[in-house]
Scaffold this motif. Structure first.
Motif, PDB file in Angstrom:
ATOM      1  N   GLU A  90      -8.839  -9.277  -1.803  1.00  0.00           N
ATOM      2  CA  GLU A  90      -9.068  -8.389  -0.670  1.00  0.00           C
ATOM      3  C   GLU A  90      -8.983  -6.938  -1.140  1.00  0.00           C
ATOM      4  O   GLU A  90      -8.125  -6.595  -1.951  1.00  0.00           O
ATOM      5  CB  GLU A  90      -8.033  -8.648   0.419  1.00  0.00           C
ATOM      6  CG  GLU A  90      -8.243  -7.865   1.697  1.00  0.00           C
ATOM      7  CD  GLU A  90      -7.212  -8.227   2.749  1.00  0.00           C
ATOM      8  OE1 GLU A  90      -7.624  -8.481   3.899  1.00  0.00           O
ATOM      9  OE2 GLU A  90      -6.012  -8.263   2.431  1.00  0.00           O
ATOM     10  N   GLY A  91      -9.861  -6.085  -0.639  1.00  0.00           N
ATOM     11  CA  GLY A  91      -9.828  -4.669  -0.995  1.00  0.00           C
ATOM     12  C   GLY A  91     -10.661  -4.377  -2.229  1.00  0.00           C
ATOM     13  O   GLY A  91     -11.703  -4.983  -2.465  1.00  0.00           O
ATOM     14  N   LYS A  92     -10.183  -3.457  -3.061  1.00  0.00           N
ATOM     15  CA  LYS A  92     -10.888  -3.107  -4.283  1.00  0.00           C
ATOM     16  C   LYS A  92      -9.897  -2.645  -5.349  1.00  0.00           C
ATOM     17  O   LYS A  92      -8.824  -2.138  -5.040  1.00  0.00           O
ATOM     18  CB  LYS A  92     -11.944  -2.025  -4.030  1.00  0.00           C
ATOM     19  CG  LYS A  92     -11.394  -0.697  -3.564  1.00  0.00           C
ATOM     20  CD  LYS A  92     -12.519   0.300  -3.321  1.00  0.00           C
ATOM     21  CE  LYS A  92     -11.980   1.648  -2.853  1.00  0.00           C
ATOM     22  NZ  LYS A  92     -13.067   2.629  -2.619  1.00  0.00           N
TER      23      LYS A  92
ATOM     24  N   ARG B 108     -14.781  -5.215  -5.934  1.00  0.00           N
ATOM     25  CA  ARG B 108     -14.485  -5.394  -4.515  1.00  0.00           C
ATOM     26  C   ARG B 108     -14.267  -6.860  -4.192  1.00  0.00           C
ATOM     27  O   ARG B 108     -14.364  -7.705  -5.071  1.00  0.00           O
ATOM     28  CB  ARG B 108     -15.610  -4.787  -3.680  1.00  0.00           C
ATOM     29  CG  ARG B 108     -15.680  -3.256  -3.781  1.00  0.00           C
ATOM     30  CD  ARG B 108     -16.872  -2.666  -3.047  1.00  0.00           C
ATOM     31  NE  ARG B 108     -16.810  -1.205  -3.005  1.00  0.00           N
ATOM     32  CZ  ARG B 108     -17.146  -0.420  -4.026  1.00  0.00           C
ATOM     33  NH1 ARG B 108     -17.592  -0.952  -5.172  1.00  0.00           N
ATOM     34  NH2 ARG B 108     -17.041   0.900  -3.913  1.00  0.00           N
ATOM     35  N   THR B 109     -13.952  -7.138  -2.933  1.00  0.00           N
ATOM     36  CA  THR B 109     -13.612  -8.493  -2.498  1.00  0.00           C
ATOM     37  C   THR B 109     -14.576  -9.548  -3.047  1.00  0.00           C
ATOM     38  O   THR B 109     -15.794  -9.448  -2.874  1.00  0.00           O
ATOM     39  CB  THR B 109     -13.609  -8.572  -0.963  1.00  0.00           C
ATOM     40  OG1 THR B 109     -12.636  -7.658  -0.453  1.00  0.00           O
ATOM     41  CG2 THR B 109     -13.265  -9.974  -0.492  1.00  0.00           C
TER      42      THR B 109
ATOM     43  N   THR C 201      -3.572  -3.793  -2.415  1.00  0.00           N
ATOM     44  CA  THR C 201      -4.525  -4.865  -2.146  1.00  0.00           C
ATOM     45  C   THR C 201      -3.991  -6.146  -2.780  1.00  0.00           C
ATOM     46  O   THR C 201      -2.852  -6.201  -3.246  1.00  0.00           O
ATOM     47  CB  THR C 201      -5.918  -4.515  -2.718  1.00  0.00           C
ATOM     48  OG1 THR C 201      -6.837  -5.526  -2.347  1.00  0.00           O
ATOM     49  CG2 THR C 201      -5.887  -4.395  -4.218  1.00  0.00           C
ATOM     50  N   SER C 202      -4.799  -7.199  -2.829  1.00  0.00           N
ATOM     51  CA  SER C 202      -4.386  -8.459  -3.451  1.00  0.00           C
ATOM     52  C   SER C 202      -5.477  -8.924  -4.402  1.00  0.00           C
ATOM     53  O   SER C 202      -6.668  -8.845  -4.095  1.00  0.00           O
ATOM     54  CB  SER C 202      -4.114  -9.521  -2.380  1.00  0.00           C
ATOM     55  OG  SER C 202      -5.198  -9.645  -1.489  1.00  0.00           O
TER      56      SER C 202
ATOM     57  N   LYS D 104       0.827  -1.207   0.000  1.00  0.00           N
ATOM     58  CA  LYS D 104       0.000   0.000   0.000  1.00  0.00           C
ATOM     59  C   LYS D 104       0.860   1.257   0.000  1.00  0.00           C
ATOM     60  O   LYS D 104       1.833   1.376   0.743  1.00  0.00           O
ATOM     61  CB  LYS D 104      -0.928   0.006   1.214  1.00  0.00           C
ATOM     62  CG  LYS D 104      -2.011   1.072   1.157  1.00  0.00           C
ATOM     63  CD  LYS D 104      -3.054   0.861   2.229  1.00  0.00           C
ATOM     64  CE  LYS D 104      -4.191   1.850   2.084  1.00  0.00           C
ATOM     65  NZ  LYS D 104      -5.264   1.632   3.087  1.00  0.00           N
TER      66      LYS D 104
ATOM     67  N   VAL E  73      -4.756   0.131  -8.552  1.00  0.00           N
ATOM     68  CA  VAL E  73      -5.020  -0.074  -7.128  1.00  0.00           C
ATOM     69  C   VAL E  73      -4.102   0.833  -6.316  1.00  0.00           C
ATOM     70  O   VAL E  73      -3.111   1.367  -6.826  1.00  0.00           O
ATOM     71  CB  VAL E  73      -4.786  -1.539  -6.703  1.00  0.00           C
ATOM     72  CG1 VAL E  73      -5.665  -2.481  -7.477  1.00  0.00           C
ATOM     73  CG2 VAL E  73      -3.321  -1.915  -6.874  1.00  0.00           C
TER      74      VAL E  73
END
Length: 316
Positions: A201-203, A217-218, A184-185, A164, A181
């Motif tokens: 995970e995340g967005k 999103r996730t 995230t992953s 991040k 991004v």
């Protein structure tokens, strides 16, 4: 097989700072004396090829230069005896070494670095600390200075664990899509003119370059290309698509048939067909770093022991 060995050794010699590559090289060298002998021979040729003219790529002239370099007297500490086997390797490897010399020249001048996965699950750490897992044949490239945090997935499938950084967006370009991004992953797969992205995970933002980007999103999956306009968002939770990389298979309201299909591929099992009574049944289950037998037992218990007997097809 020899060509794979040549490419593997050349990749390790060209990228001495890559921890994953150097660890793989150490394991490969420890496997046999033949591997070590081949490595020493190719290392000598590699060091000689470092003096080849970088451009233009002239194989005939390159061969002449290589012969001159190999036959020229050298200071005592660097003198090596060139065996007939090494000369044979030189004849085989000249095209590879010429290209490698060209690659080295350009990477030293802050051009692109290209990484091609040679194993079923390969990995590389980018300059910003982000990790990438790649399936065999996947090809990733990036600028050596990495100031813009941009990479290009030229082919194949890769799972990204992006560090991040609120000040610098991370972006991936594929043949027909761009993923952006902050950290995230997620999984990116590109093939046959289509790129799909699944968020672990995340967005992320997925853009086909012609229409407004779509935020994923996730668990969500977006698809770009394939002759369709815009990015298409797929319904459901698709995190199981990331399991090949993180060994964490998550199925949310998925058909039993799909679960068995993914397990068979992930664990390299035989074809597994469920009891006909289970057709159409959906399950929610997670296999977090489980072995194949454990995973099958968990699924069987979840389905009230209704799975078929899998002893003939289960291979740990």
């Amino acid at each position: 097989m020899e060509n794979e060995h040549y490419a593997f050794i050349a990749g390790c010699l060209a990228d001495p700072g890559n921890t994953a590559k150097q660890q793989a090289l150490r394991e490969w060298l420890a496997a046999s004396a033949e591997h070590r002998a081949l490595y020493e021979a190719l290392k000598t040729l590699w060091e000689t090829a470092g003096d080849l003219p970088p451009v233009p790529l002239d194989r005939t002239a390159g061969w002449d230069v290589l012969l001159q370099q190999l036959s020229a007297p050298r200071p005592a500490p660097r003198t090596r005896r060139i065996s007939m086997r090494w000369w044979k390797a030189a004849a085989i490897l000249l095209p590879l070494l010429t290209v490698a010399g060209y690659w080295l020249y350009h990477t030293k001048h802050n051009k692109l670095v290209t990484y091609t996965a040679l194993h079923a699950k390969d990995s590389v750490v980018l300059p910003d600390g982000s990790a990438v897992y790649l399936q065999r044949g996947a090809r990733l490239s990036w600028s050596r200075n990495f100031s813009e945090r941009q990479v290009q997935l030229e082919a194949g499938e890769a799972f990204f664990l992006v560090v991040k950084d609120e000040q610098h967006r991370f972006s991936i370009t594929a043949p027909n899509a761009t993923v952006k991004v902050l950290g995230t992953s997620f999984n990116v797969s590109t093939r046959a003119g289509t790129t799909d992205v699944v968020v672990w995970e995340g967005k992320v933002s997925l853009d086909d370059g012609r229409h407004p980007p779509v935020v994923l999103r996730t668990g969500e999956m977006g698809i770009a290309g394939g002759g369709h306009d815009g990015v298409r968002k797929q319904e459901g939770d698709h995190r199981y698509r990331c399991g090949w990389a993180n060994n964490n298979l998550v199925f949310y309201n998925q058909p039993v048939e799909r679960v068995l299909q993914v397990l068979a591929s992930h664990y390299q099992l035989g074809v597994m067909t469920p009891n006909p009574k289970l057709r159409g049944r959906r399950v929610t289950v997670r296999f977090d770093h489980l072995g194949p037998e454990e995973a099958i037992n968990v699924l069987n218990a979840l389905l009230d022991d209704e799975l078929i007997k899998l002893q003939d097809t289960l291979r740990p």
